[in-house]
Write a protein that holds these residues in place. Structure first.
Motif, PDB file in Angstrom:
ATOM      1  N   LYS A  87       0.921  -0.995   0.131  1.00 47.34           N
ATOM      2  CA  LYS A  87      -0.067  -0.077  -0.030  1.00 47.34           C
ATOM      3  C   LYS A  87       0.739   1.320  -0.198  1.00 47.34           C
ATOM      4  CE  LYS A  87      -4.096   1.685   2.587  1.00 47.34           C
ATOM      5  NZ  LYS A  87      -4.626   1.641   3.797  1.00 47.34           N
ATOM      6  N   THR A  88       1.849   1.145   0.888  1.00 44.47           N
ATOM      7  CA  THR A  88       2.848   2.427   0.914  1.00 44.47           C
ATOM      8  C   THR A  88       3.376   2.451  -0.564  1.00 44.47           C
ATOM      9  OG1 THR A  88       3.091   1.967   3.131  1.00 44.47           O
ATOM     10  CG2 THR A  88       4.651   3.389   2.454  1.00 44.47           C
ATOM     11  N   LEU A  89       3.917   1.485  -1.142  1.00 42.45           N
ATOM     12  CA  LEU A  89       4.669   1.764  -2.285  1.00 42.45           C
ATOM     13  C   LEU A  89       3.722   2.152  -3.423  1.00 42.45           C
ATOM     14  CD1 LEU A  89       6.623  -1.604  -2.293  1.00 42.45           C
ATOM     15  CD2 LEU A  89       7.856   0.619  -2.574  1.00 42.45           C
ATOM     16  N   LEU A  90       2.610   1.772  -3.230  1.00 43.60           N
ATOM     17  CA  LEU A  90       1.449   2.261  -4.566  1.00 43.60           C
ATOM     18  C   LEU A  90       1.332   3.775  -4.359  1.00 43.60           C
ATOM     19  CD1 LEU A  90      -1.191  -0.552  -4.540  1.00 43.60           C
ATOM     20  CD2 LEU A  90       0.380  -0.322  -5.934  1.00 43.60           C
ATOM     21  N   LYS A  91       1.106   3.824  -2.975  1.00 41.62           N
ATOM     22  CA  LYS A  91       0.873   5.468  -2.737  1.00 41.62           C
ATOM     23  C   LYS A  91       2.176   6.431  -2.986  1.00 41.62           C
ATOM     24  CE  LYS A  91      -2.864   6.253   0.206  1.00 41.62           C
ATOM     25  NZ  LYS A  91      -3.325   7.098   1.071  1.00 41.62           N
ATOM     26  N   TYR A 117      10.472   1.791  -6.852  1.00 45.70           N
ATOM     27  CA  TYR A 117       9.387   1.517  -6.192  1.00 45.70           C
ATOM     28  C   TYR A 117       8.581   0.279  -6.850  1.00 45.70           C
ATOM     29  CZ  TYR A 117       9.731   5.854  -3.850  1.00 45.70           C
ATOM     30  OH  TYR A 117      10.222   7.134  -3.154  1.00 45.70           O
ATOM     31  N   ARG A 118       8.525   0.519  -8.280  1.00 53.34           N
ATOM     32  CA  ARG A 118       7.740  -0.521  -8.834  1.00 53.34           C
ATOM     33  C   ARG A 118       8.453  -2.014  -8.820  1.00 53.34           C
ATOM     34  NH1 ARG A 118       3.866   0.966 -13.009  1.00 53.34           N
ATOM     35  NH2 ARG A 118       4.354  -1.333 -14.025  1.00 53.34           N
ATOM     36  N   ALA A 119       9.850  -2.221  -8.742  1.00 52.16           N
ATOM     37  CA  ALA A 119      10.616  -3.226  -8.760  1.00 52.16           C
ATOM     38  C   ALA A 119      10.109  -3.957  -7.380  1.00 52.16           C
ATOM     39  CB  ALA A 119      11.911  -3.048  -8.792  1.00 52.16           C
ATOM     40  N   ARG A 120      10.140  -3.069  -6.393  1.00 50.46           N
ATOM     41  CA  ARG A 120      10.039  -3.667  -5.035  1.00 50.46           C
ATOM     42  C   ARG A 120       8.458  -3.964  -4.815  1.00 50.46           C
ATOM     43  NH1 ARG A 120      11.019  -6.515  -1.186  1.00 50.46           N
ATOM     44  NH2 ARG A 120      10.013  -6.050   0.849  1.00 50.46           N
ATOM     45  N   ALA A 121       7.682  -3.303  -5.359  1.00 53.28           N
ATOM     46  CA  ALA A 121       6.424  -3.484  -5.381  1.00 53.28           C
ATOM     47  C   ALA A 121       5.879  -4.920  -6.062  1.00 53.28           C
ATOM     48  CB  ALA A 121       5.353  -2.215  -6.236  1.00 53.28           C
ATOM     49  N   ILE A 122       6.508  -5.096  -7.248  1.00 48.56           N
ATOM     50  CA  ILE A 122       6.483  -6.330  -7.960  1.00 48.56           C
ATOM     51  C   ILE A 122       6.877  -7.595  -6.906  1.00 48.56           C
ATOM     52  CG2 ILE A 122       7.216  -7.724 -10.020  1.00 48.56           C
ATOM     53  CD1 ILE A 122       6.621  -5.245 -11.553  1.00 48.56           C
ATOM     54  N   GLU A 123       7.927  -7.296  -6.366  1.00 48.60           N
ATOM     55  CA  GLU A 123       8.601  -8.263  -5.535  1.00 48.60           C
ATOM     56  C   GLU A 123       7.646  -8.599  -4.466  1.00 48.60           C
ATOM     57  OE1 GLU A 123      12.431  -7.480  -3.624  1.00 48.60           O
ATOM     58  OE2 GLU A 123      13.279  -6.733  -5.614  1.00 48.60           O
TER      59      GLU A 123
ATOM     60  N   ILE B 273       5.953  11.664   8.337  1.00 51.40           N
ATOM     61  CA  ILE B 273       7.059  10.850   7.936  1.00 51.40           C
ATOM     62  C   ILE B 273       7.075   9.472   8.278  1.00 51.40           C
ATOM     63  CG2 ILE B 273       9.578  10.670   8.230  1.00 51.40           C
ATOM     64  CD1 ILE B 273       9.672  13.631   8.980  1.00 51.40           C
ATOM     65  N   GLN B 274       6.448   9.060   9.279  1.00 52.13           N
ATOM     66  CA  GLN B 274       6.334   7.802   9.660  1.00 52.13           C
ATOM     67  C   GLN B 274       5.128   6.998   8.567  1.00 52.13           C
ATOM     68  OE1 GLN B 274       5.467   6.776  13.736  1.00 52.13           O
ATOM     69  NE2 GLN B 274       4.424   4.649  13.172  1.00 52.13           N
ATOM     70  N   GLU B 275       4.079   7.705   8.424  1.00 44.63           N
ATOM     71  CA  GLU B 275       3.272   6.963   7.252  1.00 44.63           C
ATOM     72  C   GLU B 275       3.884   7.020   5.933  1.00 44.63           C
ATOM     73  OE1 GLU B 275      -1.028   8.566   9.211  1.00 44.63           O
ATOM     74  OE2 GLU B 275      -0.292   9.441   7.492  1.00 44.63           O
ATOM     75  N   GLN B 276       4.530   7.873   5.527  1.00 48.10           N
ATOM     76  CA  GLN B 276       4.990   7.937   4.168  1.00 48.10           C
ATOM     77  C   GLN B 276       6.516   6.759   4.204  1.00 48.10           C
ATOM     78  OE1 GLN B 276       4.264   8.911   1.259  1.00 48.10           O
ATOM     79  NE2 GLN B 276       2.418  10.109   1.716  1.00 48.10           N
ATOM     80  N   ARG B 277       7.294   6.973   5.258  1.00 49.32           N
ATOM     81  CA  ARG B 277       8.455   6.248   5.258  1.00 49.32           C
ATOM     82  C   ARG B 277       8.768   5.517   5.990  1.00 49.32           C
ATOM     83  NH1 ARG B 277      12.553   9.226   2.675  1.00 49.32           N
ATOM     84  NH2 ARG B 277      13.494   6.997   2.924  1.00 49.32           N
ATOM     85  N   GLY B 278       7.674   5.184   7.154  1.00 46.85           N
ATOM     86  CA  GLY B 278       7.846   4.040   8.165  1.00 46.85           C
ATOM     87  C   GLY B 278       9.051   4.291   8.925  1.00 46.85           C
ATOM     88  N   MET B 279       9.457   5.645   9.133  1.00 48.81           N
ATOM     89  CA  MET B 279      10.404   6.084  10.172  1.00 48.81           C
ATOM     90  C   MET B 279       9.937   6.725  11.357  1.00 48.81           C
ATOM     91  SD  MET B 279      13.624   7.408   7.450  1.00 48.81           S
ATOM     92  CE  MET B 279      12.532   8.695   7.021  1.00 48.81           C
ATOM     93  N   MET B 280      10.787   7.057  12.408  1.00 50.61           N
ATOM     94  CA  MET B 280      10.571   7.872  13.387  1.00 50.61           C
ATOM     95  C   MET B 280       9.538   7.566  14.415  1.00 50.61           C
ATOM     96  SD  MET B 280      11.242  11.501  11.633  1.00 50.61           S
ATOM     97  CE  MET B 280      11.425  12.571  13.165  1.00 50.61           C
ATOM     98  N   LYS B 281       9.287   6.035  14.455  1.00 55.41           N
ATOM     99  CA  LYS B 281       7.995   5.616  15.483  1.00 55.41           C
ATOM    100  C   LYS B 281       8.425   6.125  16.954  1.00 55.41           C
ATOM    101  CE  LYS B 281       6.773   1.196  12.851  1.00 55.41           C
ATOM    102  NZ  LYS B 281       6.846  -0.020  13.060  1.00 55.41           N
ATOM    103  N   THR B 282       9.669   6.071  17.462  1.00 57.16           N
ATOM    104  CA  THR B 282       9.884   6.229  18.613  1.00 57.16           C
ATOM    105  C   THR B 282       9.798   7.775  18.883  1.00 57.16           C
ATOM    106  OG1 THR B 282      11.616   4.925  18.724  1.00 57.16           O
ATOM    107  CG2 THR B 282      11.886   6.525  20.510  1.00 57.16           C
ATOM    108  N   TRP B 283      10.163   8.740  17.855  1.00 57.81           N
ATOM    109  CA  TRP B 283      10.111  10.155  17.834  1.00 57.81           C
ATOM    110  C   TRP B 283       8.546  10.473  18.105  1.00 57.81           C
ATOM    111  CZ3 TRP B 283      12.413  14.238  19.704  1.00 57.81           C
ATOM    112  CH2 TRP B 283      12.072  15.337  19.086  1.00 57.81           C
ATOM    113  N   ASN B 284       7.651   9.863  17.313  1.00 59.69           N
ATOM    114  CA  ASN B 284       6.260  10.227  17.291  1.00 59.69           C
ATOM    115  C   ASN B 284       5.636   9.857  18.468  1.00 59.69           C
ATOM    116  OD1 ASN B 284       6.011  11.213  14.819  1.00 59.69           O
ATOM    117  ND2 ASN B 284       6.040   9.374  13.876  1.00 59.69           N
ATOM    118  N   LEU B 285       6.233   8.816  19.135  1.00 62.00           N
ATOM    119  CA  LEU B 285       5.599   8.409  20.443  1.00 62.00           C
ATOM    120  C   LEU B 285       5.881   9.260  21.521  1.00 62.00           C
ATOM    121  CD1 LEU B 285       5.757   4.458  20.523  1.00 62.00           C
ATOM    122  CD2 LEU B 285       3.849   5.913  21.199  1.00 62.00           C
ATOM    123  N   LEU B 286       7.235   9.785  21.308  1.00 59.29           N
ATOM    124  CA  LEU B 286       7.678  10.624  22.460  1.00 59.29           C
ATOM    125  C   LEU B 286       6.912  12.032  22.520  1.00 59.29           C
ATOM    126  CD1 LEU B 286      11.776  10.501  22.254  1.00 59.29           C
ATOM    127  CD2 LEU B 286       9.936  10.305  24.259  1.00 59.29           C
TER     128      LEU B 286
END
Lengths: 242, 897
Positions: A87-91, A117-123, B273-286
């Motif tokens: 879902k994240t990759l598609l977005k 992104y596409r390569a990873r999404a296909i994986e 940033i967490q939603e888009q890149r999956g980073m900074m979980k600890t920071w967001n909780l803080l």
């Protein structure tokens, strides 16, 4: 909580109770609605809601455990993580396309990003397909035979199998006992046969006790983080709970 | 309970309701946590119902409390202390939260209502952690309820005969803004508890994926919205009620609401940033924990008496100790859980470039936290310095402004720059393409203003007296940059969507806002912030004058002895009234405002003397807003004409007036409305958008639906705006005082005495705080006799000083401050001279930037390495199977834009 089939009837009764109380308060005040009357009405509503909710608090605490469709843990195992990543990759692909069209990314940058992104999404899609195939074959990612469902379902199956064995043993015991009765009627020594039947019944009891224990453990294990996150997840379950 | 001892059935039932609520809360707390830990569905369900029951009990207690107010049950102490029989019913209802005890009950009520909604909406979605969430909310409720039951019971009754009448509500609180300002601020404070509870629930249950973040983000947005509303309403109240011509004075109570606002805003950005890149979980909780911590800390500051404020609740050491213990528990439990769950929270943080949106968000977090830290530090500095060396210093608004202005301008720049950047990286060529229009717009604005409006070139101190920059010019330039940036985003986005959907630009823009409402709603919020800064910039051009007029005349004319001129306006003092009603004497002046010989308004500034308020007079300011286009044509600069009656003599009818001309101030209120609109757009539920997408199918129909949706949001926003004019209907053109009311009593005219004769005197008077007990006003602004005497003293010290050179002016200024400091102590200075007051914020702000730079470089190196590896892997990979490519395209087609 919302599975209660009579909840609408109960809500209607509460509404009627509140309406009657309010009407009584208004009548007592000769239908002259002032600030004190309004707050008495609010207080009465609060009293009714207090009684209803505190009663339900006690009733829920005393009710038997009900683990049905509402299982404890939502499936967030490896497959859930992959779904999330997809879902994240598609977005991300969509966002990169939009950013390029907006002029924030050059075509080269956008293409390079989208390609990655596409390569990873296909994986990820392939991985997810593999999970589906494994579901079909009833094996885990390591190739071990496995039920496609959750750990609890596996344990439930195991228990069922054991109970079937126990049921078969009981039948065998009955048959043996019947044979012994028949033999005794015929004047044959029946001691050996009766002893065998008693042994089989004891074994059946043991299996049943073990089954109960396994069922109890199953409830605990199913919700354990490690077990659920390490297990492949049933897609129907995922849909139902997400 | 006999005839001699007062007995109140209301108090009895109310106390029973509170005690029962305490038991219900204790059960919910225990059942929620035990149920979640033991995986017992029945216990968790019971805890949830317990929470609903608790809410109903608190609603009952609150209804009883208000009932006691409206029926004048003065056997209840709290009712007797905060109301009387003559008050309007509305103020009797709002007296519920007008004192400390009631405000704590009100806090519990608002949290109970909020948590009921939050749990009802989320108990299925987050059923694997809801027991912990209920447990956390109930732990907070137990703390406040324990305060109510053991320390501050609002239902406590008199042991002897109750009074016949109450003492009445603080007159300053008998204002319509006070009806809505505290509830909105409390709601903002309380809303921070819900994200905190979900954060703790996620930590305790170990469910630390992104699912909890969605719910938390919505509640944090609600918290942000209500805090903003509460702060702006508080500002409006101060503007209308306190009579010092401003809306923000960095008072500790204002700051208590502002600090969590900064951290909530930081979270709303870093959560992306967490939603888009999956980073900074600890920071967001803080950030979630810190925001909640600051809401409780703010409550502690204003209710314990640890800081001195014009509207704090007074000193209470027992309460202070209880709050400190609770704050310690919050920190230990939250940080303990975060450390315990580090293995699940650890994520690889990597950025591909400094020129990326995620890095701009990081910078934004740094500035917002620097703001939060600075405001906290400066608010607490008097207390800290008193604890360290026994001398209490003062921190006046000037000190805050010197720091917050550069931080605010940086934040303003980022709010325009971040939307222009792409995620991951923006190449140099694209940077130019993106920044060209907003930068050009900013440059043209700066050049135009510098040439056309010379006042904007005025140099103001920034950080220190020695550093002077054209702050207004920079401010307007930054505002233009943000407006240009947001306009470009909307225009280009709408065009792209127009190409994709084939619709016209307007339809596409509406669709764009609704389909990407979090992003574009956020941009609208940025635009609101930029507009707010226009209003802030106007503060630099405020002008004030004091005039004493000996006699009024109904036939007063422009130019006679009953009139005075200020700017483009002429004021004529026409009459003086004194009237009384059940609870006050009103002293009202009638003044007409003229432009070029034409009367534009008759206003009625007044002083109200409440019978039960020991002689403290409440100003009723006459504000005449002039912002419509023709107003600009009539006067050189449009703005509020703000008239205060500062002194009077009933026998001679002599009156002293203070006039403020506040240009641009309305942009503050307009900016807030835009901000509120953006927040509401962000909060539009997906289900509503889905409905719009399904029917009707025609493009015009969809556009009409989207337009209707935005119109509803705008309607709600304007509904809030309409409250700005919800004052009692003016009589004869005055803002608050009906025509015909009078005034009288002994008065002074102190405000007009010993006004500064030159800039150096004015500068020195502004730097010295009046010790009369006012709201930390400078002696330049305070209208008391003490301030007038001290102004004379400044003039005496400066007499004979050589003011013809910069060195001479500086020496005279330093001399005045030195004399006052030696005579009155450090407390008299608005800007503390202690090195610690400058050093600590500087170190923290620079250290924060240093950490960001060092880690930023490391994260970027790591990100670039991984990106290169990914590209290489892609290049070396075999051609993608068409089947999968098609499948991906299908999925992309189904993904929302």
């Amino acid at each position: 909580m919302s599975d209660d089939p009579v909840r609408w009837i109960r809500r209607a009764l509460i509404a009627v109770l509140v309406a009657i109380g309010w009407a009584f308060i208004a009548w007592q005040n000769k239908l002259h609605i002032t600030a004190p009357v309004a707050f008495v009405c609010l207080g009465y509503l609060a009293v009714v809601l207090t009684i209803v909710n505190l009663w339900r608090t006690g009733a829920a605490a005393m009710a038997p455990e009900h683990e049905g469709v509402e299982a404890w843990s939502r499936p967030i195992g490896a497959r859930g993580e992959l779904e999330k990543e997809k879902k994240t990759l598609l977005k991300a692909i969509k966002e990169a396309e939009f950013d390029h069209q907006m002029g924030k990314l050059s075509k080269a940058d956008a293409d390079a990003m989208i390609l990655t992104y596409r390569a990873r999404a296909i994986e990820v899609i392939k991985e997810l397909e593999r999970f589906e195939e494994l579901d079909m074959k009833n094996v885990d990612p390591a190739g071990r035979p496995l039920a496609k469902d959750s750990v609890r379902d596996q344990i439930a199956r195991e228990v069922k199998a054991r109970l079937e064995i126990a049921g078969a043993a009981k039948d065998a015991a009955k048959k043996t006992k019947a044979r012994a009765d028949k033999a005794s009627k015929a004047g044959k020594p029946a001691v050996k046969v009766e002893t065998a039947a008693a042994k089989v019944e004891t074994a059946v009891d043991k299996v049943e006790t073990a089954s109960d224990k396994v069922t109890t453990d199953a409830e605990v294990e199913t919700t354990d983080d490690k077990v659920t996150t390490d297990e492949p997840v049933d897609s129907k379950n995922a849909e139902a709970t997400s | 309970m006999n005839g001699e001892t007062p007995f109140s059935p209301i108090a009895l039932v109310g106390t029973i309701a509170l005690l029962t609520a305490f038991v219900a809360a204790a059960w919910s707390f225990a059942a929620g946590i035990a149920g979640n830990a033991l995986k017992s569905r029945r216990l968790v369900t019971s805890a949830v119902y317990g929470l609903y029951g608790f809410g109903a009990l608190i609603a009952l207690a609150s209804s009883l409390m208000i009932y006691a107010f409206v029926t004048h049950d003065f056997s209840v102490k709290y009712v007797a202390e905060t109301s009387d029989v003559t008050m309007d019913t509305w103020y009797k209802v709002t007296a519920f939260w007008g004192g400390l005890d009631g405000s704590l009950l009100f806090w519990v009520l608002v949290l109970a209502l909020f948590s009921t909604v939050a749990i009802a909406v989320n108990h299925k979605r987050h059923r694997d952690m809801i027991g912990y969430v209920v447990g956390t909310i109930m732990a907070v409720q137990l703390f406040f309820l324990a305060l109510l039951i053991y320390t501050k019971n609002p239902f406590a009754t008199f042991l002897t005969n109750p009074p016949v009448d109450g003492k009445g509500l603080n007159p300053a609180l008998q204002n319509y803004w006070m009806v809505i300002h505290p509830p909105s601020l409390y709601t903002g404070f309380v809303a921070a508890t819900i994200p905190f509870a979900f954060g703790i629930g996620a930590l305790a249950s170990g469910r630390l994926d992104d699912m909890w973040l969605g719910s938390v983000r919505v509640w944090m947005l609600i918290c942000f919205g209500f805090l903003s509303l509460g702060l702006i309403l508080g500002g409006r109240w101060a503007y209308e009620m306190l009579g010092w011509g401003g809306y923000w004075a960095w008072d500790p109570v204002e700051n208590a609401g502002f600090i969590p606002w900064f951290t909530a805003t930081a979270f709303l950005h870093s959560a992306i940033i967490q939603e888009q890149r999956g980073m900074m979980k600890t920071w967001n909780l803080l950030l979630v924990v810190i925001t909640f911590f600051f809401t409780i800390f703010g409550t502690f500051m204003t209710r314990s008496g640890i800081v001195k404020s014009v509207h704090a609740f007074g000193e209470d050491n027992v309460l202070a100790l209880q709050f400190v213990a609770f704050l310690a528990v919050i920190l230990v439990v939250s940080l303990g859980l975060i450390i315990y769950r580090q293995n699940k929270l650890a994520t690889k943080t990597e950025f591909e470039s400094f020129y990326s949106r995620e890095f701009a968000f990081l910078l934004n977090n740094w500035i917002l936290l620097a703001c939060a830290f600075f405001v906290l530090f400066a608010t607490m500095f008097p207390t800290i310095s008193e604890a360290l060396d026994g001398s209490r210093v003062s921190v006046g608004p000037e000190f805050f402004n010197k720091w917050m202005t550069p931080l605010g301008l940086l934040l303003l720049f980022l709010s325009g720059a971040a939307p222009l950047l792409a995620w991951r990286k923006t190449t140099q060529e694209r940077l130019w393409n993106q920044f060209m229009f907003p930068s050009a717009f900013a440059a043209i604005t700066i050049a135009g203003l510098a040439i056309g409006v010379p006042q904007t070139r005025h140099l103001s101190p920034l950080l220190a007296d020695g550093l002077r920059l054209p702050v207004s010019l920079i401010n307007f330039g930054m505002v233009a940059f943000v407006v240009g940036s947001i306009a470009q985003e909307f225009w280009r986005g709408a065009n792209v969507r127009s190409k994709q959907t084939g619709g016209d630009v307007v339809t596409s823009m509406l669709g764009l806002v609704l389909s990407k409402r979090r992003k574009y709603g956020g941009y609208i919020v940025h635009l609101g912030v930029a507009v707010l800064f226009i209003g802030f910039a106007g503060k630099a051009y405020d002008r004030m004058i004091d005039r004493t007029i000996d006699k009024p005349s109904v036939a007063a004319k422009v130019g006679d002895e009953h009139s005075w001129k200020f700017g483009d306006y002429t004021f004529t003092y026409e009459n003086l009234f004194h009237t009384s009603d059940d609870h006050k004497d009103a002293f009202t002046a009638q003044v007409s405002i003229w432009i070029d010989g034409k009367k534009i308004e008759t206003v009625y500034p007044a002083k109200w003397d409440f019978h039960k308020n020991d002689g403290q007079l409440i100003s009723q300011v006459a504000i005449t807003p002039r912002y419509l286009p023709w107003h600009y044509a009539e006067t050189a600069g449009a703005g509020d004409v703000y008239l205060v009656l500062t002194g009077y003599d009933l026998d001679s009818s002599q009156a002293n007036f203070r006039v403020y001309l506040n240009p641009l101030i309305s942009w503050v209120w307009i900016g807030f409305l835009i901000l509120a609109f953006g927040t509401l757009v962000c909060l539009v539920p997906q289900a509503v958008v889905d409905r719009l997408q399904w029917k009707p199918q025609t493009r015009i129909g969809r556009a009409a639906d989207a337009g209707l949706m935005l119109a509803i949001i705008a309607g709600v926003t304007l509904g809030i705006a309409s409250q700005a004019h919800a004052a009692p209907p003016p009589g004869g053109g005055g803002e608050h005082v009906p025509a015909g009311m009078g005034m009288g009593a002994a008065g002074g005219g102190y405000a007009a005495q010993n006004r500064p004769a030159n800039d150096t005197e004015s500068h020195a008077m502004k730097e010295l705080l009046c010790p009369c007990g006012c709201a930390r006003q400078s002696i330049l602004e305070c209208d008391c006799a003490t301030a007038a005497k001290l102004r004379a003293k400044v003039q005496a010290i400066m007499s004979g000083a050589k003011l013809d050179s910069d060195e001479g002016r500086q020496a005279a200024y330093d001399n005045v401050l030195g004399v006052f400091r030696s005579e009155y102590g450090e407390d008299v200075l608005a800007t503390p001279r202690s090195k610690a007051s400058w050093l600590a914020p500087t170190i923290v702000v620079i250290a924060g930037l240093g950490v960001l730079a060092i880690f930023g470089r490391r994260w970027i190196k790591s990100g670039q390495r991984d990106a290169a590896a990914a590209v290489a892997a892609t290049a070396g990979a075999p051609a993608v199977d068409d089947k999968y490519a098609d499948k991906l395209d299908d999925e992309l087609a189904e993904t929302d834009d």
